[in-house]
Scaffold this active site. Structure first.
Site, short mmCIF file in Angstrom:
data_model
loop_
_atom_site.label_atom_id
_atom_site.label_comp_id
_atom_site.label_asym_id
_atom_site.label_seq_id
_atom_site.Cartn_x
_atom_site.Cartn_y
_atom_site.Cartn_z
CG LEU A 165 -34.14 98.45 -61.21
CD1 LEU A 165 -33.63 99.47 -62.21
CD2 LEU A 165 -33.30 98.48 -59.94
CB CYS A 166 -39.62 99.12 -56.79
SG CYS A 166 -41.29 99.60 -56.32
#
Length: 242
Positions: free
Chosen positions: A86-87
Site C-alpha cells: 500500500l502506498c
C-alpha cells in the site's frame, strides 16, 4: 536479519502494543522474525467495516526505525487489494516523508484512519458500502478457515471466530426449523366444551381408535340421525313459511 537497534526498538514496541494497544488494533511479530509483524484491525462502529476483522502484515527494514515498513492487508475487504503493498505516507513507498519517531501503533492507527476514507492510492480499490459490509460479514470465517498464518499468530482470535461461526450456524438452523413449522399446535378442546351436537359427534369419532368398528358404526348412525333431523327441521320451517 534485524539490526541491534531495530531489534531493541521493535521489542519495546511489542511490549507497548501488548500492554496498551490502540483502539480496534492488535499486532504481534513472528516468533522467528521480529521484522515481520501481523496485525488485526476490527472495523469500527458506524462504518462499512463494522465488526469486520482485517488481517495484514508490516514488514520492517533491518535499519528500522530510520525507514518505514511495507504495509499489506490480507483479508478481503473492499478497500485495499489483497496482499498488495500500500502506498501510504508511512509506508515504504514514501521514505522521504517517514518520521523515525513513528511506531507500530502510529502506523496502524494511520492505516485504520485511511481505510475509513475514500482517498485513492496505489493498492486501493473502489467498491460500494454494501460490498464492504458483505466482506466484513465474511471476514472472521475467512481468517479462521482460510488463513493458516492468522490461526498461528492469533490462535485465541481464531478459536473465538470458530465459536462465533458455530453459534451463527445454530441460530440459522433454529430459524429454518421455526420457518418449517409456522403454526402453533392446536389447543385441545374437551367434548364438554363443544355445544354443537354435530361437531361433538365428529370429535368423538376422531378420538376413537381406528380398530373399534362397532363404536364407529354406532357413531355413524347417530350422525345420520342428526343429519336427517336437521333436514326434517328445515323442511318443516319451509312448509310453515309457505
Amino acid at each position: 536479519m534485524a539490526s541491534r537497534q531495530a531489534y531493541k526498538r521493535l521489542s519495546k514496541e511489542y511490549k507497548m502494543m501488548t500492554e496498551n494497544p490502540p483502539p480496534y488494533i492488535v499486532a504481534a511479530p513472528k516468533e522467528d522474525n521480529i521484522l515481520v509483524w501481523h496485525y488485526v484491525i476490527t472495523g469500527p462502529p458506524e462504518t462499512p467495516y463494522e465488526d469486520g476483522q482485517y488481517h495484514g502484515t508490516l514488514v520492517f527494514p533491518n535499519d528500522y526505525p530510520f525507514n518505514p515498513p511495507a504495509i499489506r492487508m490480507l483479508t478481503p475487504n473492499g478497500r485495499f487489494r489483497e496482499n498488495t503493498r500500500l502506498c501510504l505516507s508511512m509506508s515504504d513507498y514514501h521514505p522521504d516523508t517517514w518520521n523515525p519517531s513513528w511506531s507500530v501503533a502510529t502506523i496502524l492507527t494511520g492505516l485504520l484512519s485511511f481505510m475509513t476514507t475514500d482517498e485513492s492510492s496505489i493498492g486501493t480499490m473502489e467498491s460500494t458500502d454494501s460490498t464492504k459490509r458483505k466482506y466484513a460479514a465474511k471476514s472472521k470465517e475467512h481468517n479462521a478457515t482460510r488463513s493458516p498464518i492468522f490461526c498461528q499468530i492469533f490462535p485465541e482470535l481464531a478459536e473465538q471466530n470458530r465459536r462465533d461461526i458455530e453459534e451463527a450456524k445454530k441460530r440459522k438452523d433454529e430459524t429454518v426449523v421455526e420457518d418449517e413449522h409456522p403454526f402453533k399446535q392446536e389447543q385441545v378442546v374437551s367434548l364438554e366444551e363443544i355445544n354443537d351436537p354435530e361437531d361433538r359427534i365428529r370429535a368423538q369419532m376422531l378420538q376413537q381408535p381406528a380398530g373399534n368398528g362397532t363404536t364407529s358404526n354406532s357413531i355413524g348412525r347417530s350422525l345420520l340421525f342428526v343429519l336427517f333431523s336437521l333436514a326434517a327441521l328445515l323442511v318443516a320451517v319451509c312448509y310453515t313459511r309457505v
